[in-house]
Write a protein that holds these residues in place. Structure first.
Motif, mmCIF file in Angstrom:
data_model
loop_
_atom_site.group_PDB
_atom_site.id
_atom_site.type_symbol
_atom_site.label_atom_id
_atom_site.label_comp_id
_atom_site.label_asym_id
_atom_site.label_seq_id
_atom_site.Cartn_x
_atom_site.Cartn_y
_atom_site.Cartn_z
ATOM 1 N N LYS A 44 0.960 -1.414 0.121
ATOM 2 C CA LYS A 44 -0.400 -0.161 0.211
ATOM 3 C C LYS A 44 0.871 1.102 0.211
ATOM 4 O O LYS A 44 0.836 1.800 -0.862
ATOM 5 C CB LYS A 44 -1.004 0.073 1.078
ATOM 6 C CG LYS A 44 -1.997 0.924 0.997
ATOM 7 C CD LYS A 44 -3.091 0.252 2.290
ATOM 8 C CE LYS A 44 -3.950 1.515 2.672
ATOM 9 N NZ LYS A 44 -4.597 1.799 3.641
ATOM 10 N N LEU A 45 2.333 1.437 0.540
ATOM 11 C CA LEU A 45 2.774 2.583 0.755
ATOM 12 C C LEU A 45 3.610 2.758 -0.686
ATOM 13 O O LEU A 45 3.988 3.611 -1.058
ATOM 14 C CB LEU A 45 3.713 1.819 1.751
ATOM 15 C CG LEU A 45 5.164 3.411 2.378
ATOM 16 C CD1 LEU A 45 4.234 4.891 2.415
ATOM 17 C CD2 LEU A 45 5.132 3.428 3.345
ATOM 18 N N GLY A 46 3.882 0.903 -0.888
ATOM 19 C CA GLY A 46 5.363 1.788 -1.589
ATOM 20 C C GLY A 46 4.486 2.329 -3.476
ATOM 21 O O GLY A 46 4.800 3.135 -4.464
ATOM 22 N N LYS A 47 2.890 1.673 -3.218
ATOM 23 C CA LYS A 47 2.399 2.312 -4.470
ATOM 24 C C LYS A 47 1.505 3.652 -4.145
ATOM 25 O O LYS A 47 1.490 4.466 -4.369
ATOM 26 C CB LYS A 47 0.847 1.314 -4.154
ATOM 27 C CG LYS A 47 0.233 1.125 -6.127
ATOM 28 C CD LYS A 47 -0.522 0.101 -6.352
ATOM 29 C CE LYS A 47 -1.845 0.945 -7.125
ATOM 30 N NZ LYS A 47 -2.549 -0.234 -7.633
ATOM 31 N N SER A 48 1.354 3.952 -3.468
ATOM 32 C CA SER A 48 0.862 5.189 -2.415
ATOM 33 C C SER A 48 2.494 6.171 -3.505
ATOM 34 O O SER A 48 1.564 7.231 -3.751
ATOM 35 C CB SER A 48 0.718 5.184 -1.266
ATOM 36 O OG SER A 48 1.664 5.607 -0.638
ATOM 37 N N ARG A 49 3.396 5.592 -3.169
ATOM 38 C CA ARG A 49 4.688 6.738 -3.264
ATOM 39 C C ARG A 49 4.846 7.259 -4.810
ATOM 40 O O ARG A 49 4.748 8.029 -5.617
ATOM 41 C CB ARG A 49 5.749 6.440 -2.539
ATOM 42 C CG ARG A 49 5.577 6.676 -1.457
ATOM 43 C CD ARG A 49 5.483 7.748 -0.430
ATOM 44 N NE ARG A 49 6.227 8.365 -0.753
ATOM 45 C CZ ARG A 49 6.634 9.765 -0.267
ATOM 46 N NH1 ARG A 49 5.029 10.246 0.243
ATOM 47 N NH2 ARG A 49 7.428 10.914 -0.363
ATOM 48 N N VAL A 51 2.484 6.438 -7.098
ATOM 49 C CA VAL A 51 0.902 6.778 -7.272
ATOM 50 C C VAL A 51 0.870 9.075 -6.993
ATOM 51 O O VAL A 51 0.435 9.535 -8.204
ATOM 52 C CB VAL A 51 -0.737 6.383 -6.521
ATOM 53 C CG1 VAL A 51 -1.538 7.671 -6.885
ATOM 54 C CG2 VAL A 51 -0.830 4.868 -7.308
ATOM 55 N N TYR A 52 1.289 9.247 -6.255
ATOM 56 C CA TYR A 52 1.994 10.726 -5.435
ATOM 57 C C TYR A 52 2.875 11.250 -6.769
ATOM 58 O O TYR A 52 2.414 12.274 -7.047
ATOM 59 C CB TYR A 52 2.484 10.411 -4.527
ATOM 60 C CG TYR A 52 2.567 11.873 -3.384
ATOM 61 C CD1 TYR A 52 1.724 13.340 -3.740
ATOM 62 C CD2 TYR A 52 4.010 12.233 -3.537
ATOM 63 C CE1 TYR A 52 1.743 14.192 -3.318
ATOM 64 C CE2 TYR A 52 4.377 13.401 -2.472
ATOM 65 C CZ TYR A 52 3.278 14.096 -2.140
ATOM 66 O OH TYR A 52 4.016 15.599 -2.079
ATOM 67 N N ALA A 53 3.648 10.100 -7.296
ATOM 68 C CA ALA A 53 4.504 11.011 -8.143
ATOM 69 C C ALA A 53 4.161 11.460 -9.217
ATOM 70 O O ALA A 53 4.113 12.234 -9.657
ATOM 71 C CB ALA A 53 5.600 9.903 -8.555
#
Ligand SMILES: Cc1ncc(COP(=O)(O)O)c(C=O)c1O
Length: 384
Positions: A44-49, A51-53
């Motif tokens: 969840k964390l890795g993907k959120s970064r 997506v944020y980028a």
């Protein structure tokens, strides 16, 4: 010949490379967020970064919601190759080149894909006649020619009712120049350029017409997994929603996020463009005064505000053949590096002999101003 004295003050940051480019001012490795490192990029964390980028990129670039944006492998080259190999071949192609990277794409399409493409070229320092390009064909070009310092001034020459796809390698233009998204079907860039990020990953932007092509056409040649953007004949949108094809460097992503947040804190795209424009103006003011150097790009309207390429003025290069000019450039570059006054200012290896000074937003105008007298000094030392 004028003898230029050794200047007293040096650029605070002597980083003028055209890629990887200077880090954003204030950058340090300690400032990067590291919470995602050592975790799965699918967590969840890795993907959120990831997506944020991409969301921050979209916001700063002013990308319309009609366009998809993804992180892909292989830096800008990877992004361009993905587009060429996935999209070309349905209709005739026109390859437009005026410097080394554009010529690289010509080689790819003509020699590797073996397409019977029309090749439109201009010599270093010039732009081809864009009004003559047949827009019923797919068109591939470089928005900013990094090795000649010649850019497309705008997208006015691109028809809204074009039949072919417009594919632009914009790696040294994004975040420093206005990109007319509605006129382009594919745009690529890498982080190591105008935002001073790292190499390794590219960004691929697809407009609706490119997606339509992906879903209505299958190339005659095989496509490696790393290039594939469809699944069962349908556009694989998940790649553009944070499910990268393979494992990205989360460290490089955090570094890119740092640069994006810096860009946003300045005021976004307008502020970035202004910084690059100010840097070009500072270089130009020095060129006009120096006397021994000139712009490689003959027309100011298509002069790059990122990769500023310079050649020796006719009088200054007097009696020096190309080989001697290259030796002079090499000597100047090593004198400047030894003084820690300027790094990586020699022109590109395939370009006419001269200097290339990166002027993108991560470079401070005060450093460009401090650089001029050092270039004068290196010139008189090397020539002497
Ligand atoms: C116009 C252009 N295209 C492609 C590339 C290759 O970029 P990368 O090394 O990020 O793949 C460069 C690098 O300088 C470039 O300037």
């Amino acid at each position: 010949m004028t003898d230029f004295p050794k200047p007293a003050a040096k650029p605070a940051r002597p980083h003028f490379s055209s890629g990887p480019c200077a880090k954003p001012p204030g950058w340090s490795a300690e400032k990067l967020a590291t919470g995602s490192l050592g975790r799965s990029h699918r967590s969840k964390l890795g993907k959120s970064r990831i997506v944020y980028a991409m969301e921050l990129s979209r916001e700063i670039l002013g990308l319309p919601s009609t366009h998809h944006i993804a992180i892909v492998p292989g830096s800008d080259t990877g992004a361009v190759e993905m587009a060429l190999w996935s999209l070309l071949g349905q209709r005739p192609a026109t390859m437009v080149a005026w410097e080394s990277f554009g010529e690289g794409w010509v080689t790819d399409v003509v020699k590797q894909l073996k397409l019977d493409a029309k090749v439109v070229k201009a010599p270093y320092g010039q732009l081809p006649d864009l009004s003559q390009i047949d827009q019923s064909t797919d068109v591939v070009f470089t928005w900013n020619g990094t090795t000649s310092g010649v850019r497309v001034p705008n997208g006015d020459w691109i028809r809204n009712d074009r039949e072919g796809l417009m594919i632009a390698d914009a790696t040294s233009a994004c975040f420093a120049q206005d990109i007319p998204w509605d006129k382009l079907d594919v745009v690529t860039y890498s982080w190591q350029k105008a935002l001073g990020g790292e190499g390794a990953h590219g960004v691929l932007i697809l407009g609706p017409r490119a997606v339509e092509r992906l879903e209505s056409y299958t190339p005659a040649w095989p496509l490696p997994k790393i290039f594939r953007m469809t699944k069962g004949g349908k556009f694989n949108e998940s790649i553009f929603k944070g499910d990268t094809i393979n494992t990205p460097s989360l460290l490089a992503i955090e570094d890119y996020i740092f640069a994006l947040e810096w860009a946003k804190s300045l005021g976004g795209l307008r502020a970035l463009i202004k910084r690059a424009d100010d840097n070009l103006a500072a270089i130009d003011a020095w060129v006009q005064k120096a006397g021994w150097i000139d712009h490689l790009a003959s027309d100011p309207a298509s002069r790059s505000n990122t990769s500023v390429c310079l050649k020796f003025a006719p009088d200054a290069g007097q009696g020096l053949d190309e080989e001697a000019q290259l030796a002079l450039v090499k000597k100047m570059a090593s004198l400047l590096e030894a003084e820690n006054a300027a790094y990586d200012v020699a022109g590109y290896r395939d370009a006419p002999p001269g200097l290339r000074i990166w002027c993108g937003a991560t470079v401070e105008t005060a450093d460009i101003e401090a650089l001029g007298p050092w270039l004068d000094w290196a010139w008189s030392q090397a020539r002497g």
